[in-house]
Design an enzyme around this catalytic site. Structure first.
Site, short mmCIF file in Angstrom:
data_model
loop_
_atom_site.label_atom_id
_atom_site.label_comp_id
_atom_site.label_asym_id
_atom_site.label_seq_id
_atom_site.Cartn_x
_atom_site.Cartn_y
_atom_site.Cartn_z
N LYS A 1 8.65 -17.59 -10.50
CA LYS A 1 7.97 -16.47 -11.14
C LYS A 1 6.77 -16.99 -11.92
CE LYS A 1 8.68 -13.04 -14.73
NZ LYS A 1 9.56 -12.60 -15.80
N ASP B 1 -4.55 -6.46 4.99
CA ASP B 1 -5.54 -7.36 5.60
C ASP B 1 -5.51 -8.74 4.96
OD1 ASP B 1 -6.68 -5.66 7.55
OD2 ASP B 1 -7.63 -4.51 5.93
N LYS C 1 -10.98 -3.64 18.79
CA LYS C 1 -9.56 -3.88 19.07
C LYS C 1 -9.19 -3.53 20.52
CE LYS C 1 -8.72 -3.13 14.16
NZ LYS C 1 -7.71 -3.36 13.14
N LYS D 1 -13.65 0.06 15.11
CA LYS D 1 -12.29 -0.47 15.30
C LYS D 1 -11.83 -0.26 16.75
CE LYS D 1 -11.05 0.01 10.49
NZ LYS D 1 -10.42 0.81 9.44
N PHE E 1 -4.66 3.51 14.66
CA PHE E 1 -5.03 4.48 13.63
C PHE E 1 -6.16 3.86 12.82
CE2 PHE E 1 -2.22 8.16 13.00
CZ PHE E 1 -1.28 7.92 14.00
N ASN F 1 0.85 -1.20 0.00
CA ASN F 1 0.00 0.00 0.00
C ASN F 1 0.88 1.24 0.00
OD1 ASN F 1 0.57 0.78 2.85
ND2 ASN F 1 -0.38 -1.21 3.24
O1 PMT Z 1 2.88 6.11 6.55
P1 PMT Z 1 2.31 7.43 6.08
O2 PMT Z 1 2.55 7.64 4.59
O3 PMT Z 1 2.80 8.59 6.91
O4 PMT Z 1 0.73 7.38 6.24
C1 PMT Z 1 0.17 7.36 7.53
C2 PMT Z 1 -1.00 6.37 7.60
C3 PMT Z 1 -2.13 6.87 6.75
C4 PMT Z 1 -0.58 4.98 7.13
C5 PMT Z 1 -1.42 6.30 9.12
O5 PMT Z 1 -1.75 7.54 9.56
C6 PMT Z 1 -2.58 5.33 9.30
O6 PMT Z 1 -3.75 5.68 9.18
N1 PMT Z 1 -2.26 4.06 9.67
C7 PMT Z 1 -3.20 2.95 9.80
C8 PMT Z 1 -3.58 2.42 8.44
C9 PMT Z 1 -4.48 1.24 8.53
O7 PMT Z 1 -4.03 0.15 8.26
O8 PMT Z 1 -5.67 1.44 9.00
P2 PMT Z 1 -6.77 0.28 9.23
O9 PMT Z 1 -7.99 1.02 9.44
O10 PMT Z 1 -6.69 -0.72 8.12
O11 PMT Z 1 -6.29 -0.43 10.55
C10 PMT Z 1 -6.71 -0.02 11.85
C11 PMT Z 1 -5.62 -0.29 12.86
O12 PMT Z 1 -5.41 -1.71 13.00
C12 PMT Z 1 -4.28 0.31 12.52
O13 PMT Z 1 -3.70 0.79 13.72
C13 PMT Z 1 -3.50 -0.86 11.95
O14 PMT Z 1 -2.08 -0.74 12.21
C14 PMT Z 1 -4.07 -2.05 12.69
N2 PMT Z 1 -4.11 -3.29 11.89
C15 PMT Z 1 -4.80 -3.35 10.73
C16 PMT Z 1 -4.88 -4.54 10.02
C17 PMT Z 1 -4.21 -5.67 10.53
N3 PMT Z 1 -4.24 -6.82 9.87
N4 PMT Z 1 -3.53 -5.58 11.67
C18 PMT Z 1 -3.45 -4.42 12.37
O15 PMT Z 1 -2.82 -4.35 13.42
#
Ligand code: PMT
Length: 398
Positions: free
Chosen positions: A290, A280, A342, A338, A324, A211
């Site tokens: 390949k 995810d 979580k 979330k 986040f 991503n």
């Molecule tokens: O890295 P930058 O370019 O500075 O950009 C910053 C950012 C946009 C990446 C950052 O600010 C941000 O939003 N990070 C979380 C991105 C994300 O994966 O969001 P989510 O809504 O999919 O996940 C929610 C939370 O669960 C996040 O804290 C994530 O780290 C966590 N997660 C998600 C999926 C997963 N399989 N395991 C996790 O732990």
């Protein structure tokens, strides 16, 4: 208590000017310890520094110790600031490349205080791209530089490379000392685990799913937490960012790697801030070879990755857990879900569809949502500023 500065003197013609710097700092009631490199001793006698600093001058790593401390560690711990003046291309290059082979470079390596270089050398040496790259790299790691002056140089060349006047150097170091002393140390002794950047899920030896995360948000949090005195571990997906000063970086690639490291360091943590953008899904099977193209369409079966934060939420004991939420629609609704699922203390929702917010950029616009339902909307600000707002909120929960 008197503040202490370590003055590193390296081997350049401007070494004699460091005598005035030492004397000027003593007049400002600063306790000074001088470390001279072997080459510096060719230019000025250590006795002169000893007389002016009123302290023993260190010149040799293996000399009979003057106290039973491990000298390079005790000097590094004692210093509120280290100034290297004049700083040769050699000391700058050594520090930039992690070389610690004499007393000065070893003290610098062991220090956690601000380190300031005042370069002085021939103008062609100073403008040499290797020296400039080393300076650029050290600046990115949080080291400070006092720009050399331009003028007639000892070698007869004219250009940039002259050590600024002792008064300029003294003022610059005192200003920096004041600024850093004003810096909050409210995370002293706290263990902070930060995740940053993207994860990379391999399809075959050549291709992967990832991503847009640059890691900037997570690195800013790690950097600011370290500045505020925390012990910081940064679990990072692949990024182009240098590791912030005094931060232990743990490099990972996939979500499974991140899960393993996050779990390993969870019991150590007082605070976990998950800024990483974790995939995810991953390919159900990683092809060993390949994948060859054919005339047909290709379907790649994806399987769920573990939700790392959700797992940590289940294991949570004393830890403060911050997540986040990167959203493009229904920001509050999705982020609230979330937060609960979580088991977080609070979540930072950022609208990644908004210009200047989210991936890649240096700014972010965040809404904080708390367990009790409180919502706090923050204006657009730099990721560094936002990192400090997040840390202020975390601190309120100690
Ligand atoms: O890295 P930058 O370019 O500075 O950009 C910053 C950012 C946009 C990446 C950052 O600010 C941000 O939003 N990070 C979380 C991105 C994300 O994966 O969001 P989510 O809504 O999919 O996940 C929610 C939370 O669960 C996040 O804290 C994530 O780290 C966590 N997660 C998600 C999926 C997963 N399989 N395991 C996790 O732990």
């Amino acid at each position: 208590m008197k503040k202490n500065m370590v003055i590193g003197v390296t081997g350049g013609i401007a070494a004699y000017k460091a005598l005035d710097i030492v004397s000027g700092l003593r007049k400002k009631e600063i306790d000074v310890n001088v470390i001279m490199t072997q080459h510096a001793c060719e230019f000025v006698n250590p006795l002169s520094f000893q007389s002016l600093s009123n302290n023993y001058v260190t010149t040799d790593m293996f000399a009979e110790p003057k106290s039973w401390d491990v000298e390079h560690i005790s000097l590094a711990k004692k210093a509120s600031l280290i100034l290297v003046a004049p700083a040769t291309a050699n000391i700058i290059g050594k520090v930039a490349h992690g070389i610690a082979d004499d007393m000065l470079s070893t003290v610098i390596m062991a220090a956690r205080c601000p380190i300031v270089f005042a370069p002085a050398m021939n103008t062609y040496m100073y403008t040499n791209s290797i020296v400039q790259e080393n300076i650029h790299y050290l600046k990115s790691k949080g080291y400070h530089f006092i720009e050399p002056d331009s003028g007639w140089l000892a070698c007869g060349d004219i250009g940039k490379g002259k050590l600024p006047t002792p008064e300029t150097i003294i003022q610059a170091t005192l200003d920096l000392l004041e600024k850093t002393q004003a810096q909050k140390q409210d995370f002293q002794g706290k263990n902070v685990l930060v995740t940053a950047g993207p994860t990379v899920e391999e399809i075959d030896p050549m291709r992967y799913i990832t991503n847009h995360s640059s890691g900037k948000m997570g690195y800013a949090i790690a950097q600011e937490a370290a500045k505020r005195g925390a012990n910081v571990k940064l679990i990072s997906g692949p990024t182009h960012l240098p590791c912030p000063a005094h931060v232990e970086r743990i490099d990972i690639k996939s979500a499974l790697d991140m899960e393993e490291e996050a779990k390993k360091h969870f019991s150590w943590s007082d605070v976990v801030i998950k800024a990483a953008a974790v995939a995810d899904y991953r390919p159900a099977q990683r092809s060993q070879q390949k994948i060859k193209k054919s005339e047909d369409n290709l379907t790649i079966q994806l399987t769920r990755n573990p939700d790392i934060l959700q797992e940590l939420g289940k294991q949570k004991e004393h830890q403060i857990l911050v997540g986040f939420a990167a959203e493009t629609e229904e920001l509050l609704k999705n982020a609230k879900e979330k937060l609960q699922k979580k088991n977080l203390d609070f979540i930072i929702a950022n609208n990644i569809a908004k210009e200047g917010s989210g991936f890649q950029v240096d700014t972010n616009m965040a809404t904080f949502i708390y367990k009790d339902g409180t919502i706090n909307k923050h204006p657009m600000m730099s990721k560094t500023e936002l990192a400090n707002v997040i840390l202020d909120e975390v601190k309120n929960k100690f």
